[in-house]
Design an enzyme around this catalytic site. Structure first.
Site, mmCIF file in Angstrom:
data_model
loop_
_atom_site.group_PDB
_atom_site.id
_atom_site.type_symbol
_atom_site.label_atom_id
_atom_site.label_comp_id
_atom_site.label_asym_id
_atom_site.label_seq_id
_atom_site.Cartn_x
_atom_site.Cartn_y
_atom_site.Cartn_z
ATOM 1 C CD GLN A 126 -2.505 1.257 2.831
ATOM 2 O OE1 GLN A 126 -2.120 0.420 3.788
ATOM 3 N NE2 GLN A 126 -3.555 2.033 2.847
ATOM 4 N N GLY A 127 0.531 2.048 -0.888
ATOM 5 C CA GLY A 127 1.532 3.449 -1.094
ATOM 6 C C GLY A 127 0.597 4.705 -0.909
ATOM 7 C CB SER A 129 1.797 6.895 5.205
ATOM 8 O OG SER A 129 0.683 6.590 5.827
ATOM 9 C CB SER A 161 3.321 -3.967 5.540
ATOM 10 O OG SER A 161 3.216 -2.987 6.634
ATOM 11 C CD GLU A 244 -5.745 -0.225 7.317
ATOM 12 O OE1 GLU A 244 -5.996 0.871 6.721
ATOM 13 O OE2 GLU A 244 -4.504 -0.366 7.554
ATOM 14 C CD GLU A 368 -3.206 9.537 19.603
ATOM 15 O OE1 GLU A 368 -2.823 8.880 18.388
ATOM 16 O OE2 GLU A 368 -2.576 9.499 20.787
#
Lengths: 385, 381
Positions: A126-127, A129, A161, A244, A368
């Site tokens: 996954q790209g 962030s 990951s 997710e 958060e």
């Protein structure tokens, strides 16, 4: 209300348990992942799961799934964890890429990828962030500019990951510098073997490497690899994130269950005092609270087809429980807590778990951000920004 | 696997909720300073709530603990100040087999409670050591002598189920007489009393020698009931916090936009939702007579009482000064949450009991508890 397995569920569980007993290679049992030989074994193991029909249980049959009820997926994750077998190596593909392609993909994209995701022929990463775009994902800067029949991608992604072994990447890019930042994003399916893709592993506080940085330099991505519409990437990305956190709760409960079982064994072996015994009991209670919250969510999902708010609750609760539990284990190890071969549960098992747990409240949505989501979307409190 | 109430049970919940909102709201309870209005009991009986688990032959609805669970939770939300917990959770199981008494309970003619604790003897239902109240038999007639403390709702109870010791061991009797002395409690909606028996006539309910077993069953049911009530109390406190955080403005914005406020409200909510899962699990175990019922009920009560207390404390904090005033209803929820917390022991006491079930058994038994492996459903023909 009936908390017992139905005859159908029990039969599925029984067959699966027997299959795991017969097919799980001893060297993979209780393996904590990492690089090297594990990847090879992991692919073979994933293929075995696939051949036995245990991959894509809830996916529609037309895409190679089993079309089974969600309860089978929950049982699968429970039994896999109980036998301490590793998960299918393509967790990003199964949990995120597949469902997003099913929801938004073209027929060509579906036939190119879905079957190969299930069989572990394609590993995905996954790209999303970036160094400057974490919780504030929509501020991402990786650019994709149209040049003929391809987008040219430049930028950097992080915390990815499996990128070091991945064949494809779910890449969220900016195609329009529109100041309204949620618009102007485009979702691309990128072949990791394209020229200009470079992966650099990151070392974690455990000493191991699960995450990577990915650098994109003038990477050409065919226009046919846009998922959804150009400029509609934010909505597509939300589908990915929903999945997710969707059935994540079951995998988390299953992992926590193993930790609690080991904690109880440790507490028995060390004959801990009354104060520690009570704290061990608390972790067992918190595990059951998580389990039965998932069961409530599962029932709702099977009745309505729509996941409830329990996914975010489960993630919040699990991450904090796992952190508390692993610290408790080190406290039980007492003065030996530093010894990497003194735990009696494999070399450095608890030390690794404790350090790894610090990532739990950060990955897949920080606590958060999850509290913001619950505050705004579940409780209806006014938006904080 | 089906972890939801049935449509009928959900209908019962929505009926209960709208009836209570109209007739017995939290605000109305506060206006009466949390005192019991005896006329309200008949209303509950007319709705069928006092006979939920009483058989149809005995004038009840012939349903089970899951239906009662719905009522416990809903009554908790509005802090109903009548003896529902005392009558239905504590006393009713001891009346099994005594048709006349069951009929009167179902009809709303009889309220009841359980007197077990003694000043110098046992304090918890789990304990009968040092039980000094004596039962004497003279022909077919029994009399009881002794002093009981911490008797919930003693003031309003029509009959009192009393634990006592005779030559044959610990048994349960019902008593209508004796001297009753009210004791003030922090939570005025559920006062305690002291019961003095000096040769009071008594009727035998549970044979001497079978008292411990009966008490254990009552205890499991009572802990599950309190967990459900605590969920109702906690939910009510959370609802007030959400409403206040959404409407109260400071610095030109609703205070719920500030994460120091909203995250605290979320934590209150998450705690109660987790408690709800445990309470429903315990309720199912009780309804099914599952072998894990006792440990599930202890776990649920420990967790739910703490969650309810925490939700009230967060809500008081979110409300600021107004949440600290007598006129606001929050302190009443808070006090009930604390009543629940103290009954049969605070969470650490119950967790030590859970620890025993986990740690002082074989590996197989503790794994069963960890993995919650339940027998397979029977195929319905």
């Amino acid at each position: 209300m009936n908390l017992r397995d139905t005859p159908d569920e029990a039969a599925f569980r029984g067959e699966l348990r027997a299959w795991l007993q017969d097919n799980l290679p001893e060297e993979l049992r209780a393996h904590r992942g990492g690089a090297g030989r594990f990847e090879e074994l992991g692919r073979a193991w994933s293929r075995k799961l696939y051949d036995a029909g245990y991959v894509g249980l809830t996916w529609p049959r037309e895409y190679g799934g089993a079309g089974a009820p969600y309860s089978h997926q929950a049982i699968f994750l429970e039994e896999l964890a109980r036998s301490e077998a590793p998960q299918h190596i393509g967790v990003i593909g199964l949990g995120m890429a597949g469902p997003t392609i099913i929801a938004h993909g073209t027929d060509e994209q579906k036939s190119a990828h879905l079957q190969r995701i299930l069989s572990a022929e394609e590993i995905w990463c996954q790209g999303f962030s970036e160094p400057e775009a974490g919780s504030d994902l929509a501020s991402l800067k990786t650019r994709a500019e149209l040049d003929g029949d391809a987008f040219v991608v430049n930028g950097q992604k992080v915390w990815s990951s499996f990128a070091h072994i991945a064949d494809f990447c779910l890449l969220l890019t900016r195609t329009d510098a529109d100041p309204a930042k949620h618009r102007g994003l485009t979702y691309l399916l990128v072949d990791m073997r394209s020229a200009g893709v470079e992966v650099r592993p990151l070392r974690q506080i455990t000493g191991e490497g699960e995450f990577n940085e990915i650098f994109f330099t003038d990477v050409r991505v065919p226009r046919a690899n846009v998922l959804g519409e150009v400029g509609s990437g934010w909505g597509v990305a939300m589908t990915t994130l929903l999945h997710e956190r969707g059935t994540l709760g079951f995998a988390l409960t299953a992992a926590l269950e193993v930790a609690v079982r080991k904690l109880i064994a440790l507490a028995k072996e060390r004959r801990v005092d009354e104060g520690l015994r009570e704290r061990v009991a608390r972790e067992w209670i918190e595990l059951q609270a998580l389990r039965y919250t998932n069961y409530r969510a599962l029932t709702k999902l099977m009745q309505t087809g729509v996941p409830g708010p329990e996914g975010s609750i489960a993630k919040l609760h699990w991450s904090e429980s796992n952190q508390r539990l692993t610290k408790l284990a080190l406290e039980i190890l007492d003065t030996e807590a530093q010894l990497l071969d003194g735990g009696g549960h494999g070399e450095g098992y608890w030390q690794f778990q404790q350090l790894r747990s610090r990532g739990n409240t950060i990955e897949a949505g920080t606590s958060e951000i999850l509290r913001n989501i619950v505050a705004e979307r579940v409780l209806g409190l006014p938006r904080s920004r | 696997m089906d972890f939801a109430f049935t449509d009928e049970q959900e209908l019962l919940r929505s009926q209960a909720r709208s009836f209570l909102a109209e007739r017995r709201s939290l605000e109305a309870v506060a206006e009466r300073e949390g005192s019991f209005e005896p006329g309200s009991w008949q209303e509950l009986a007319e709705l069928g709530w006092t006979g939920v688990s009483v058989s149809e032959e005995e004038g009840g609805a012939g349903l089970g603990f899951l239906e009662e669970a719905v009522i416990f939770e809903e009554l908790g939300r509005v802090l109903y100040p009548g003896p529902y917990f005392s009558t239905i959770a504590l006393a009713l199981p001891a009346l099994a087999g005594h048709a006349a008494l069951l009929q009167r309970v179902a009809a709303g003619e009889l309220t009841a409670t359980l007197a077990h604790a003694e000043a110098a003897g046992p304090r918890r239902l789990a304990d009968t050591g040092g039980l000094a109240t004596e039962a004497r038999q003279d022909g077919a007639a029994w009399t009881l002598a002794g002093e009981k403390v911490l008797v919930p709702d003693l003031g309003s109870a029509g009959t009192v189920v009393v634990t006592a010791r005779s030559g044959g061991g610990v048994g349960l009797w019902s008593v209508e007489g004796g001297a009753r002395e009210p004791v003030e409690t922090m939570d005025s909606t559920r006062p305690y009393g002291v019961l003095r028996l000096d040769g009071a006539p008594a009727s035998l309910l549970v044979e001497p020698g079978s008292g411990e077993e009966a008490l254990a069953q009552i205890r499991t049911r009572a802990l599950a009931a309190l967990a459900l009530e605590a969920v109702g109390v906690g939910e009510a406190a959370n609802a007030l916090a959400i409403e206040h955080a959404s409407s109260r403005e400071q610095f030109g914005r609703a205070i719920g936009v500030y994460q120091a406020v909203s995250h605290s409200v979320v934590d209150g909510y998450v705690g109660v939702e987790l408690a709800r899962s445990l309470a429903y699990w315990a309720a199912w175990c009780v309804a099914e007579g599952d072998e894990q019922a006792a440990v599930a009920a202890a776990a649920a009560k420990a967790h739910a009482a703490e969650a309810a207390v925490a939700a009230c404390e967060r809500s008081i904090q979110v409300h600021g000064g107004i949440g600290f005033t007598w006129e606001h209803v929050l302190h009443r929820l808070y006090k009930r949450a604390q009543w629940i917390q103290a009954f049969e022991g605070f969470a650490p006491v119950l967790r030590r009991e859970v620890a025993s079930a986990l740690l002082d058994v074989s590996e197989e038994e503790s794994t069963e508890l960890v993995q919650q492996e339940t027998p397979v459903q029977q195929e319905v023909a």
